[in-house]
Motif scaffolding. Sequence first.
Motif, PDB file in Angstrom:
ATOM      1  N   SER A 260       0.876  -1.288  -0.092  1.00 52.65           N
ATOM      2  CA  SER A 260      -0.058   0.010   0.022  1.00 52.65           C
ATOM      3  C   SER A 260       0.886   1.259   0.259  1.00 52.65           C
ATOM      4  N   TRP A 261       0.275   2.269  -0.305  1.00 54.68           N
ATOM      5  CA  TRP A 261       0.993   3.612  -0.215  1.00 54.68           C
ATOM      6  C   TRP A 261       1.918   3.802   1.062  1.00 54.68           C
ATOM      7  N   GLY A 262       1.028   3.616   2.183  1.00 51.15           N
ATOM      8  CA  GLY A 262       1.429   3.833   3.370  1.00 51.15           C
ATOM      9  C   GLY A 262       2.530   2.922   3.770  1.00 51.15           C
ATOM     10  N   SER A 263       2.416   1.616   3.441  1.00 55.92           N
ATOM     11  CA  SER A 263       3.495   0.717   3.644  1.00 55.92           C
ATOM     12  C   SER A 263       4.821   1.019   3.128  1.00 55.92           C
ATOM     13  N   MET A 264       4.696   1.324   1.891  1.00 56.29           N
ATOM     14  CA  MET A 264       5.726   1.695   1.002  1.00 56.29           C
ATOM     15  C   MET A 264       6.589   2.845   1.552  1.00 56.29           C
ATOM     16  N   LEU A 265       5.753   3.732   2.100  1.00 55.28           N
ATOM     17  CA  LEU A 265       6.574   4.879   2.713  1.00 55.28           C
ATOM     18  C   LEU A 265       7.204   4.328   3.753  1.00 55.28           C
ATOM     19  N   GLY A 266       6.668   3.696   4.840  1.00 56.83           N
ATOM     20  CA  GLY A 266       7.006   2.952   5.916  1.00 56.83           C
ATOM     21  C   GLY A 266       8.453   2.192   5.830  1.00 56.83           C
ATOM     22  N   GLN A 267       8.458   1.547   4.541  1.00 54.97           N
ATOM     23  CA  GLN A 267       9.677   0.546   4.366  1.00 54.97           C
ATOM     24  C   GLN A 267      10.675   1.690   3.645  1.00 54.97           C
ATOM     25  N   ALA A 268      10.301   2.758   2.937  1.00 54.35           N
ATOM     26  CA  ALA A 268      11.256   3.616   2.623  1.00 54.35           C
ATOM     27  C   ALA A 268      12.104   4.464   3.330  1.00 54.35           C
ATOM     28  N   PHE A 269      11.322   4.714   4.553  1.00 55.66           N
ATOM     29  CA  PHE A 269      12.092   5.410   5.714  1.00 55.66           C
ATOM     30  C   PHE A 269      13.122   4.606   6.052  1.00 55.66           C
ATOM     31  N   GLN A 270      13.193   3.341   6.150  1.00 55.65           N
ATOM     32  CA  GLN A 270      14.188   2.547   6.789  1.00 55.65           C
ATOM     33  C   GLN A 270      15.571   2.808   5.753  1.00 55.65           C
ATOM     34  N   GLU A 271      15.402   3.101   4.580  1.00 56.67           N
ATOM     35  CA  GLU A 271      16.484   3.505   3.576  1.00 56.67           C
ATOM     36  C   GLU A 271      16.567   4.989   3.214  1.00 56.67           C
ATOM     37  N   MET A 272      16.093   5.925   4.181  1.00 51.74           N
ATOM     38  CA  MET A 272      16.012   7.198   3.611  1.00 51.74           C
ATOM     39  C   MET A 272      17.289   7.712   3.533  1.00 51.74           C
ATOM     40  N   ARG A 273      18.391   7.385   4.280  1.00 48.66           N
ATOM     41  CA  ARG A 273      19.839   8.238   4.078  1.00 48.66           C
ATOM     42  C   ARG A 273      20.377   7.639   2.659  1.00 48.66           C
ATOM     43  N   SER A 274      20.071   6.461   2.483  1.00 48.30           N
ATOM     44  CA  SER A 274      20.735   5.706   1.541  1.00 48.30           C
ATOM     45  C   SER A 274      20.135   5.991  -0.146  1.00 48.30           C
ATOM     46  N   GLN A 275      18.968   5.687   0.142  1.00 49.78           N
ATOM     47  CA  GLN A 275      17.753   5.743  -1.259  1.00 49.78           C
ATOM     48  C   GLN A 275      16.611   6.412  -0.974  1.00 49.78           C
ATOM     49  N   PRO A 276      16.871   7.966  -0.663  1.00 45.69           N
ATOM     50  CA  PRO A 276      15.519   8.704  -0.417  1.00 45.69           C
ATOM     51  C   PRO A 276      14.609   8.656  -1.510  1.00 45.69           C
ATOM     52  N   TRP A 277      14.875   8.279  -2.648  1.00 40.87           N
ATOM     53  CA  TRP A 277      14.056   8.433  -3.830  1.00 40.87           C
ATOM     54  C   TRP A 277      13.028   7.391  -3.507  1.00 40.87           C
ATOM     55  N   LEU A 278      13.107   6.515  -2.788  1.00 42.70           N
ATOM     56  CA  LEU A 278      11.860   5.431  -2.459  1.00 42.70           C
ATOM     57  C   LEU A 278      10.720   6.028  -2.073  1.00 42.70           C
TER      58      LEU A 278
END
Length: 311
Positions: A260-278
Amino acid sequence: MTRSESVDIGKPVAVPVKEDGDGDGGDVAAHVSRTRAVVRRFRANRSAVVGCALLLLIIIVTAAAPLIAPYGPTQVDISDRLSGPTAEHWLGTDSLGRDTLTRLMYGGRVSLAAAGLAVLIATAIGLPLGLISGYFGGVVDWFLDRAADVLMSFPAIVLTIAIIAAVGPGLTTAMVSLGIVYAPRMFRVVRGSTIEVRREVYIEASTSIGTPSLMILRKRVMPNILPATLVQLSFLLASALLAEVTVSLLGLGALPPTASWGSMLGQAFQEMRSQPWLAVYPGIAIAIATLCFNLVGDGLRDAFGRETRKA
């Protein structure tokens, strides 16, 4: 006697009908004419038309995800994890090598369906209770009004999280909880509109000749409160979408591996420093969908709000 009255979206307007049970051809023609006028004014609002078109495009793309998505939403390729945009993966891949574009389309299906479920539940609860409370009044109205005051005294998302904590996480649980929390907001709009309609002379005339209350509500009240209800629906959908994103972001909504869009944001925050585009892609999708709901709501409010009817 003829009376003209300008409609405020918070104040429904009397629709003249004859007490013959079915009306006549003149009533049907007048109704068609008013509907065309509303559609014409909505189409004249370019922002609303663009919002409606974009919203339809999003719904079509997400609904057709199984047919057009290049990969499966849970298809993992560890050897190609966290890759940027490539010819194989137009929007790159996530931490498990899943295609971001595919999960974005499937995630939209889940997020939009969840928001729709929440608003459907809110409407199923708030609409009939608002009609009963606004039309009959008395002790029932007082009790329902106080109950709505109590529920609306808590922030919607906080109360939703509290219910989820008591029942257990899960997207369906979250949306049912959100629907219950949003029901008082729909109740308020319907109740206020029904009270305004109940004061009209033609309602008193219908009551005086013995027309059943159920028929009055169905044929006299409902058509007049429909504009305010539709506007409220559009704004609730935008709010429900943001709420779904919030609870899924916190891990209380859509659970892995569901996208879901919300879960994708939650997973993206774990890689925010290395891959912020997620976080950029689901963030843009959420912003566009929410904006479209609000634009459509504004367009409906303006289209109905300028309606002039004669009684």
